[in-house]
Design an enzyme around this catalytic site. Structure first.
Site, PDB file in Angstrom:
ATOM      1  N   ASP A 243     -11.998 -40.576   2.499  1.00  0.00           N
ATOM      2  CA  ASP A 243     -12.492 -40.358   1.128  1.00  0.00           C
ATOM      3  C   ASP A 243     -12.330 -38.883   0.752  1.00  0.00           C
ATOM      4  O   ASP A 243     -12.740 -38.004   1.518  1.00  0.00           O
ATOM      5  CB  ASP A 243     -13.983 -40.759   1.107  1.00  0.00           C
ATOM      6  CG  ASP A 243     -14.569 -40.792  -0.273  1.00  0.00           C
ATOM      7  OD1 ASP A 243     -13.822 -41.055  -1.235  1.00  0.00           O
ATOM      8  OD2 ASP A 243     -15.793 -40.571  -0.401  1.00  0.00           O
TER       9      ASP A 243
ATOM     10  N   SER B 230     -22.306 -45.620  -7.706  1.00  0.00           N
ATOM     11  CA  SER B 230     -23.654 -46.010  -7.274  1.00  0.00           C
ATOM     12  C   SER B 230     -24.484 -46.392  -8.497  1.00  0.00           C
ATOM     13  O   SER B 230     -24.349 -45.785  -9.566  1.00  0.00           O
ATOM     14  CB  SER B 230     -24.330 -44.848  -6.534  1.00  0.00           C
ATOM     15  OG  SER B 230     -23.919 -44.828  -5.189  1.00  0.00           O
TER      16      SER B 230
HETATM   17  P1  13P Z   1     -21.549 -42.204  -5.689  1.00  0.00           P
HETATM   18  O1  13P Z   1     -22.020 -40.795  -5.607  1.00  0.00           O
HETATM   19  O2  13P Z   1     -21.808 -42.778  -7.058  1.00  0.00           O
HETATM   20  O3  13P Z   1     -22.077 -43.069  -4.625  1.00  0.00           O
HETATM   21  O4  13P Z   1     -19.938 -42.181  -5.531  1.00  0.00           O
HETATM   22  C1  13P Z   1     -19.362 -42.170  -4.253  1.00  0.00           C
HETATM   23  C2  13P Z   1     -17.919 -41.877  -4.282  1.00  0.00           C
HETATM   24  O5  13P Z   1     -17.257 -41.875  -5.292  1.00  0.00           O
HETATM   25  C3  13P Z   1     -17.286 -41.603  -2.988  1.00  0.00           C
HETATM   26  O6  13P Z   1     -15.938 -41.231  -3.121  1.00  0.00           O
HETATM   27  O1  G3H Z   2     -17.624 -38.458  -3.302  1.00  0.00           O
HETATM   28  C1  G3H Z   2     -18.144 -37.959  -2.318  1.00  0.00           C
HETATM   29  C2  G3H Z   2     -18.828 -38.832  -1.339  1.00  0.00           C
HETATM   30  O2  G3H Z   2     -20.069 -39.258  -1.831  1.00  0.00           O
HETATM   31  C3  G3H Z   2     -18.903 -38.169  -0.007  1.00  0.00           C
HETATM   32  O3  G3H Z   2     -19.920 -37.217   0.026  1.00  0.00           O
HETATM   33  O4  G3H Z   2     -18.779 -35.241   1.022  1.00  0.00           O
HETATM   34  O5  G3H Z   2     -21.253 -35.409   1.027  1.00  0.00           O
HETATM   35  O6  G3H Z   2     -19.877 -36.886   2.506  1.00  0.00           O
HETATM   36  P1  G3H Z   2     -19.963 -36.117   1.227  1.00  0.00           P
HETATM   37 ZN    ZN Z   3     -15.589 -40.121  -4.947  1.00  0.00          ZN
END
Ligand code: 13P
Ligand code: G3H
Ligand code: ZN
Length: 314
Positions: free
Chosen positions: A81, A213
């Site tokens: 991600d 979310s």
């Molecule tokens: P949220 O912060 O809405 O859970 O989004 C998560 C996300 O886009 C991770 O890439």
């Molecule tokens: O979009 C970001 C995700 O919620 C990941 O968050 O970088 O704090 O793990 P993080």
């Molecule tokens: Zn994201």
């Protein structure tokens, strides 16, 4: 069983969206597997750069591989991600990831294309697919602060040009969502007209919704009741996911909600049981509650019940 993200998207397009859930520890991992099996849904397990820094990439891989053995019925893809170029290359070389996200959306259009194209070339040599991002989501994205007022939606013509030039396999589009627990000040702000316009330019092409979310108000209230401070937290209406599916959205990213469930469970537990120091007690409660949350979310995404079909097609 780990499958490719491409295979999942092929089955899902126009029919359901695959939930893409971030994990950072074993409790989240077990909750995710259990909830997905309870709802008979395929899923994507996401690892961010922050998660790799926190738990160590080898530890996360080991946890996921162990869960795969413990729950052999589960079908899922493993995804990086919001990767930068170096992290993408590391994941591609590891042979563990089904897909990577190169997030070069902080650069201008041409540099975003340049960086994304390099990652795509490297990933495709190993049959790994690439998610890219065009446009800017509001809120906090990895280490990048995007000011709310500067957040801009993805331009459909640019999206078509971007996909053509980079050869990316899916595209994260900015359509009014943002990361974190404070997405909207008042009403919902999802721009379905914009998703529809992008789909028109990119028919059949997998689109991804970040910042999805729903920030369940019961969890926010529970956190506040037990000493937290989350006034005004607000998310995406989960009933809107069904509207996004026919418009080409195949992947919906959810991370913040998992953090809310974790915080609510632990705040409540330790306030009610001030003598307890055994973290396994709230840990167990969290795993069960998170599994229920995942199963519910998969119902809303339409992925619940698809496991048998996915196994048949594989
Ligand atoms: P949220 O912060 O809405 O859970 O989004 C998560 C996300 O886009 C991770 O890439
Ligand atoms: O979009 C970001 C995700 O919620 C990941 O968050 O970088 O704090 O793990 P993080
Ligand atoms: Zn994201």
């Amino acid at each position: 069983m780990i499958i490719t993200t491409k295979q999942l998207f092929k089955i899902a397009y126009g029919k359901f969206a695959v939930g893409a859930y971030n994990i950072n520890n074993l409790e989240q991992c077990i909750g995710l597997f259990c909830g997905s099996l309870d709802s008979q849904a395929p899923f994507i397990i996401q690892i961010s750069k922050g998660a790799r820094d926190y738990a160590n990439k080898s530890m996360l891989e080991a946890i996921i591989r162990a869960a795969d053995k413990l729950y052999p019925e589960a079908i899922f893809a493993v995804h990086l991600d919001h990767g930068d170029e170096d992290t993408c290359y590391d994941c591609i070389a590891s042979g563990f990831y089904s897909s990577v996200m190169i997030d070069a959306s902080m650069f201008d259009f041409n540099k975003n294309i340049e960086v994304t194209k390099r990652v795509v070339e490297r990933a495709h040599q190993k049959n790994i697919s690439v998610e890219a991002e065009l446009g800017e989501l509001g809120g906090v994205e990895e280490n990048i602060q995007v000011d709310e007022k500067n957040a801009h939606l993805t331009d459909p013509d640019q999206a078509a040009e971007f996909v053509k030039q980079t050869g990316c396999d899916s595209l994260a589009v900015a359509i009014g969502t943002s990361h974190g627990a404070y997405k909207f000040k008042t009403a919902q702000g999802l721009h379905f007209d914009r998703i529809a316009a992008i789909q028109k330019k990119l028919p059949g092409f997998p689109l991804v919704m970040h910042g999805s979310s729903s920030v369940p108000q019961e969890e926010v209230e529970r956190i506040n009741k037990y000493g937290g401070k989350m006034a005004g937290a607000r998310g995406v209406d989960e009933n809107e996911f069904a509207r996004a599916v026919p418009l080409g959205v195949v992947k919906v990213n959810i991370d913040t909600d998992g953090r809310l469930v974790w915080t609510a469970v632990h705040r409540e537990h330790f306030i009610k049981n001030p003598e307890n120091i055994d973290f396994r007690k709230p840990g167990k409660i969290f795993m069960n509650e998170y599994a229920k949350f995942i199963a519910h979310k998969n119902e809303k995404l339409g992925s619940a019940g698809w496991l048998v079909k996915v196994r048949e097609v594989m």
